[in-house]
Design a protein around this motif. Sequence first.
Motif, PDB file in Angstrom:
ATOM      1  N   ASN A  39      -7.787   0.592  -2.412  1.00  0.00           N
ATOM      2  CA  ASN A  39      -7.649  -0.739  -2.028  1.00  0.00           C
ATOM      3  C   ASN A  39      -7.525  -1.796  -3.314  1.00  0.00           C
ATOM      4  N   SER A  68       0.833  -1.135  -0.018  1.00  0.00           N
ATOM      5  CA  SER A  68       0.037  -0.022  -0.059  1.00  0.00           C
ATOM      6  C   SER A  68       0.914   1.375   0.077  1.00  0.00           C
ATOM      7  N   SER A  73      -2.833  -0.193   8.076  1.00  0.00           N
ATOM      8  CA  SER A  73      -3.378  -1.064   6.652  1.00  0.00           C
ATOM      9  C   SER A  73      -3.292  -2.776   6.975  1.00  0.00           C
ATOM     10  N   GLN A 129      -4.909  -3.399   1.284  1.00  0.00           N
ATOM     11  CA  GLN A 129      -5.730  -2.306   1.891  1.00  0.00           C
ATOM     12  C   GLN A 129      -4.873  -0.823   1.727  1.00  0.00           C
ATOM     13  N   THR A 130      -5.317   0.135   1.408  1.00  0.00           N
ATOM     14  CA  THR A 130      -4.610   1.416   1.236  1.00  0.00           C
ATOM     15  C   THR A 130      -4.687   2.050   2.679  1.00  0.00           C
ATOM     16  N   PRO A 131      -3.745   2.849   3.144  1.00  0.00           N
ATOM     17  CA  PRO A 131      -3.766   3.420   4.190  1.00  0.00           C
ATOM     18  C   PRO A 131      -4.332   5.056   3.986  1.00  0.00           C
TER      19      PRO A 131
END
Length: 458
Positions: A394, A35, A353, A378-380
């Motif tokens: 995401n 991410s 994430s 998952q993106t932060p």
Amino acid sequence: MNHNSKLPTIRRGFRTRLAVAVLSTFALPGAAMASAFQLPTDNAAGWARANAGTSLFPDDPTAAFNNPAAMSFFSGPVLQATATEIRPQAQFNGSTLDVDGNPTTGGNPNGFGRFKPFPNLAAVVPVNNWFALGASVAVPYGLASNYNASWQGRYFGTRTDLESIALSLSASFKLNDQFSIGVGVLGQRTKAQLDTMLDPNGAAQALFGLPLPPQQDDVQLNVNVKRNVSLGYFGGFVFKPTDLDTFGASYHSRVQNTLSGSYNLYGSAAGQQLLALAPLLDPALPTLNPNGANASARLDTPAYATVDWLHKFSDRLSLAGTVKWTQWSTFKNLILTSDGQTLVALPEHYRDSYFFSVGGDYKLTDQWTLHGGIGYDQTPTVTLSRDPRVPDGNRKLLGFGIGYKATDHIGIDLGYQHLFVGHTPVHLANAPLLGAGTMNGYFDDSGDVVSLTGTYHF
């Protein structure tokens, strides 16, 4: 109307906005790929498995960086070199408007679309049956986006290049036939180039109400900063409860980086003169020097932890799973200084994430092996801090590849991974000094990874 009564407010606003405007050029990637700008430190087989299992597969020398505890179970010395090419895609759909609410001029190119190379070298040497040493060169963080200087979103970023190269040394200790531990240290070198376009006329209108037409006197702000060496540590353990199962866990520390270098301005002379007026409003106000100046920004790469499991169903089929947590929430403040003065501490909005993947190998013959896997990353980032530099969202991962054992000593692997991202929304309002424009819409994202690995077993 008493214009003088507004001057203290204008000065305070200008001070804050100047600092935020310059600082936004440094932002990675809150103004910044696993991410955000984090990269898996994997070989071609690992990319093909969607990065599942990390380094638990037999004699995988990326263990020297990913989980050194696995090195104790190697059958002999191994040397490996990997060349990986990553190509993200991001096409903007929406509107960009200037301070007057008119569309920003320029085209709408794909700011990515080019393959970016990342190397990975690793070696593991078992000293005896219970002790092994390892070394690696990896790129745990990297990012490249390049929009032309006349594109419609130029006031939100043009060029971004970031690369952190880590050199590591590690050791592994086997406590018994089922359990081992490993530790390592790393030295990380980070460099970044971050460019953006300023709209001085739009800024003058937004800050002071001056009737200057926006988009007429653009000024390019280029920032180059680096950190030669920052130190970190990592460690892990491996547990083999049965002859068919392997369980591993590892932790990599946060690495603190203070990037130092300079910024420079290019473009319209009239625009640069407008930017230089800041000290006339407030002598205590740091300004953008038309001739450039020193720049420094703190960029700490986050700590992360990984849990892996590998099960051998038969001599032909093995399957692995991975869960990875990255502590992006420590990315709270980004501090910019120039010539010894702190401009501002800007709060970020990153969140921790998680990454999940399942993948494995199927051995067709003694020479040929198929690799495959799926994952979710998952993106932060959040919508309020997402911009064209990395419109991160995401992502779903699909990988596949093939391995060929040419001789008892030489192996070759080829891996491919596709990242499905889809629409990632972007809703931005620029700082007044950047022209007070807006960007609203979404990026249609995807990505491709091609990796080739050569392995030599001594």
